[in-house]
Design an enzyme around this catalytic site. Structure first.
Site, PDB file in Angstrom:
ATOM      1  N   PHE A   1       0.855  -1.184   0.000  1.00 42.22           N
ATOM      2  CA  PHE A   1       0.000   0.000   0.000  1.00 42.22           C
ATOM      3  C   PHE A   1       0.888   1.232   0.000  1.00 42.22           C
ATOM      4  CE2 PHE A   1      -4.481   1.268   1.152  1.00 42.22           C
ATOM      5  CZ  PHE A   1      -5.110   0.264   0.432  1.00 42.22           C
TER       6      PHE A   1
ATOM      7  N   GLN B   1      -7.621  14.901   4.005  1.00 37.77           N
ATOM      8  CA  GLN B   1      -7.050  14.047   2.951  1.00 37.77           C
ATOM      9  C   GLN B   1      -7.974  13.936   1.750  1.00 37.77           C
ATOM     10  OE1 GLN B   1      -6.438   9.523   3.441  1.00 37.77           O
ATOM     11  NE2 GLN B   1      -4.379  10.348   3.316  1.00 37.77           N
TER      12      GLN B   1
ATOM     13  N   HIS C   1      -8.389  11.706  -1.293  1.00 36.27           N
ATOM     14  CA  HIS C   1      -7.927  10.428  -1.834  1.00 36.27           C
ATOM     15  C   HIS C   1      -7.751  10.613  -3.329  1.00 36.27           C
ATOM     16  CE1 HIS C   1      -7.779   6.201  -2.844  1.00 36.27           C
ATOM     17  NE2 HIS C   1      -7.819   5.872  -1.575  1.00 36.27           N
TER      18      HIS C   1
ATOM     19  N   LEU D   1     -15.394   5.961  -3.706  1.00 34.34           N
ATOM     20  CA  LEU D   1     -13.992   5.552  -3.620  1.00 34.34           C
ATOM     21  C   LEU D   1     -13.627   4.403  -4.551  1.00 34.34           C
ATOM     22  CD1 LEU D   1     -11.529   6.418  -1.858  1.00 34.34           C
ATOM     23  CD2 LEU D   1     -11.849   4.240  -0.690  1.00 34.34           C
TER      24      LEU D   1
ATOM     25  N   GLU E   1      -7.357   2.053  -2.908  1.00 38.12           N
ATOM     26  CA  GLU E   1      -5.930   2.066  -3.221  1.00 38.12           C
ATOM     27  C   GLU E   1      -5.417   0.646  -3.470  1.00 38.12           C
ATOM     28  OE1 GLU E   1      -3.735   4.713  -0.626  1.00 38.12           O
ATOM     29  OE2 GLU E   1      -1.990   3.411  -0.785  1.00 38.12           O
TER      30      GLU E   1
ATOM     31  N   ARG F   1      -0.726   9.426  -0.556  1.00 36.00           N
ATOM     32  CA  ARG F   1      -1.964   9.930  -1.161  1.00 36.00           C
ATOM     33  C   ARG F   1      -1.897  11.404  -1.529  1.00 36.00           C
ATOM     34  NH1 ARG F   1      -6.426   6.611   2.442  1.00 36.00           N
ATOM     35  NH2 ARG F   1      -6.013   4.648   1.374  1.00 36.00           N
TER      36      ARG F   1
ATOM     37  N   HIS G   1     -11.802  12.628   1.498  1.00 41.47           N
ATOM     38  CA  HIS G   1     -11.878  11.266   2.015  1.00 41.47           C
ATOM     39  C   HIS G   1     -11.746  11.130   3.519  1.00 41.47           C
ATOM     40  CE1 HIS G   1     -11.467   6.949   1.872  1.00 41.47           C
ATOM     41  NE2 HIS G   1     -10.247   6.972   2.347  1.00 41.47           N
TER      42      HIS G   1
ATOM     43  N   ARG H   1      -2.361  10.815   6.287  1.00 40.56           N
ATOM     44  CA  ARG H   1      -2.499   9.436   6.764  1.00 40.56           C
ATOM     45  C   ARG H   1      -2.113   8.444   5.671  1.00 40.56           C
ATOM     46  NH1 ARG H   1      -6.640   5.331   6.404  1.00 40.56           N
ATOM     47  NH2 ARG H   1      -7.866   6.713   5.072  1.00 40.56           N
TER      48      ARG H   1
END
Ligand code: FAD
Length: 574
Positions: free
Chosen positions: A121, A234, A236, A250, A253, A284, A349, A384
């Site tokens: 990730f 954030q 995304h 969404l 990821e 991100r 997000h 994050r």
């Protein structure tokens, strides 16, 4: 006051996502009476939508992973604005929390030798995300819910809290209403834990569902608690951009974690330009800015996004690893992702900022008021990493539940004076009674437009000032909101209350973003494009004083020497 029902608990938890349920389980284990309130049905919280996985340095796939590496990645991802102690506790305790979840019945995808499988990730230097296909959150919520219900938590569903009650300086409970009947309800409690999740509904394009209006943050703020790092929202990088009705939903990821590649309309793998080392698995903030820049410079797709393609992988593999994504695109966009690319673009997000808490106990600056999960600030700093939220919920949900139970055991029963209750009732009834005629729907739409245009991925002083004056005008108009009909399930009335939360949060985000004259993590100022060391040592904190929002700076807590050393030693590795 009107007639209302009253419930009494030692610990009241607001929110039934991963953080709230994990807190409830821990508080129950301490032998106290626990109530959980949630705005929607049990099982509908955001946590259930989490797709990619839970980050924990279990080292099942990459043997060299350990908590130190996870700590380092989290701090780097957060541009060192993280509360280092939270980042340490999180990295150290996450593996144990995942194993515990497995003992409670969660069925993870497995390695060949039967251990929990982990995937790559963004921003994680090892394969670290424990997952169940792309439905990890569902499995996590199912497991926690079963355990909680078996242990005997009292759950109040479709009940929205609108105010925290206090006894002097300390917390005494909460006031709310049943969404269906519109009747008021008072909860008395010695400790209250806020686990209300995100704030995305203040923006137009968001992955968040209707519930996420920042209530918990506004409740805490109104009760006198500090909010911190509010400028760090954030975006995304990959939400759906087409068709319009599904914009913002969404695209996990995990698509990139499983080998998906981003390209612009010319077929260029543009991440080579922005982060040649980590490419599509950069953090991100970087990927979101890159896509945004490609579109702005004319290299976007037809609908203003980028292409994300995983169709080079075998169709069976895609359907097994990303079943939700496969169905989502087939049903909503008529695109078969095993055959062709998806169109994606940034979507609001996650909130890194939130209620300022103590690292060990999750207690806020108000005695007896705790917070964990997305509603709390600190762990993620300026940005994050994916997967670090689900682990956050488990680690700090548990800590908050434990500390809230201990606090309740030590505390005498608080009293709630009837004036507070009457005032909370009056506030809720005003939109029916006053003239004025402003529509909550129109104000909400305008707020989303302001936040989307002026407080988005790239910010400038001019835009932020314009946003602030826009928000102030909307606040004035909100004081004249009128709703028709009765208290029986009345969405306009609900929105009138949610608007107040969204406006508080929007103001806090905008003021904090104006103050931070640098670019760090998710906060990008076109007029101050670089990191500034002085700002690297400062948090923005927002607090309510004499009914107005005050902003002050508060120094970042100095990291312990051994951890500093660890970051220096390992800074040569990837
Ligand atoms: P939530 O799960 O959001 O729950 C909030 C609860 O508060 C709800 O029960 C709600 O009803 C209640 N509530 C809110 N306001 C009130 C009120 N006024 N009164 C009463 N109750 C209230 N993170 C990862 O780590 N990995 C992932 O793979 C991942 N994927 C994601 C996918 C999507 C689509 C989304 C939206 C998020 C994803 N995230 C992921 C982020 C993560 O899911 C959330 O940050 C996390 O689940 C938040 O959990 P929480 O317990 O803090 O709150």
């Amino acid at each position: 006051t009107l007639a209302h029902e009253t419930h009494e608990h030692d610990v009241l938890i607001i929110g039934a996502g991963g953080a709230g349920l994990r807190a409830a389980i821990e508080a129950l284990a301490q032998g106290v009476r626990v109530g959980v309130v949630c705005k929607s049905l049990l099982g509908k919280a955001h946590t259930v939508m989490a797709e990619g996985g839970i980050a924990a340095a279990m080292a099942n796939v990459d043997a060299s992973d350990d908590w130190r590496a996870h700590f380092r990645d989290t701090m780097r991802g957060g541009k060192f604005l993280n509360n280092w102690r939270m980042a340490q506790l999180h990295a150290q305790e996450a593996p144990e929390r995942v194993r515990e979840l497995e003992q409670w019945g969660a069925l993870f995808d497995r390695t060949e030798n039967g251990e929990i499988l982990q995937r790559a990730f963004g921003g994680h230097s090892f394969k670290r995300l424990c997952h169940v296909g792309d439905r990890t959150g569902l499995e996590m919520i199912r497991t926690l819910q079963d355990r909680g219900v078996n242990l005997g938590i009292d759950v109040y569903m479709e009940c929205a809290i609108t105010r925290l009650m206090k006894d002097g300086d300390r917390i005494a409970g909460a006031f709310g209403y049943w969404r269906e009947q519109g009747r008021f309800v008072v909860f008395k409690a010695k400790s209250v834990v806020i686990c209300t999740g995100g704030i995305g509904k203040a923006w137009k394009i968001t992955s968040n569902s209707w519930e996420y209006t920042g209530d918990g943050l506004a409740l805490a703020y109104d009760a006198g608690a500090d909010l911190m790092d509010m400028e760090f929202v954030q975006f995304h990088p990959t939400g759906m951009v087409w068709p319009p009705g599904v914009q913002g939903i969404l695209v996990t990821e995990a698509v990139r974690g499983e080998g998906g590649v981003l390209r612009n309309k010319n077929g260029e793998r543009f991440m080579e330009r922005y982060d040649p080392k980590r490419l599509d698995l950069s953090t991100r903030d970087v990927v979101a800015r890159s896509i945004y820049t490609e579109v702005r410079e004319g290299r976007g797709t037809e609908h203003g996004g980028a292409f994300l393609d995983i169709s080079h992988k075998p169709a069976e593999y895609i359907k097994r690893k990303l079943p939700s994504m496969y169905h989502q695109f087939l049903e909503l966009a008529d695109v078969d992702i095993t055959k062709g690319p998806m169109e994606v673009g940034p979507t609001c997000h996650y909130m890194m900022g939130g209620i300022r808490v103590d690292a060990e106990t999750a207690q806020s600056s108000v005695p007896g008021l705790f917070a964990s999960g997305e509603a709390a600030a600190g762990l993620h700093g300026a940005n994050r990493l994916g997967g670090n939220s689900l682990s956050d919920l488990l680690v700090f949900g548990r800590r908050a539940g434990l500390a809230a139970a201990e606090h309740a055991k030590r505390s005498p029963t608080p009293t709630i004076d009837s004036l507070q209750i009457a005032d909370a009732e009056r506030e809720m009834l005003l939109p029916f009674e006053r003239g004025g005629g402003e529509s909550p729907y129109a104000i909400h739409e305008e707020l989303q437009d302001v936040m989307q245009r002026l407080v988005g991925i790239f910010r400038t002083e001019e835009d932020l000032r314009q946003a602030l004056s826009g928000i102030e005008k909307l606040q004035e108009r909100t004081a004249r909101v009128h709703v028709e009909g009765s208290r029986l399930f009345n969405p306009g009335w609900h929105l009138a209350r949610d608007l107040q939360s969204m406006l508080t949060v929007a103001e806090a985000v905008t003021r904090s973003a104006l103050a931070r004259r640098e670019s760090r993590g998710a906060h990008s100022r076109i007029d101050y494009p670089d990191l500034d060391d002085a700002w690297g040592k400062m948090h923005n904190v927002v607090v309510k004083k004499a009914d107005t929002m005050k902003l002050f700076e508060s120094p970042v807590i100095e990291m312990s020497d051994d951890l500093k050393q660890l970051l220096i030693e390992e800074s040569g590795t990837k």
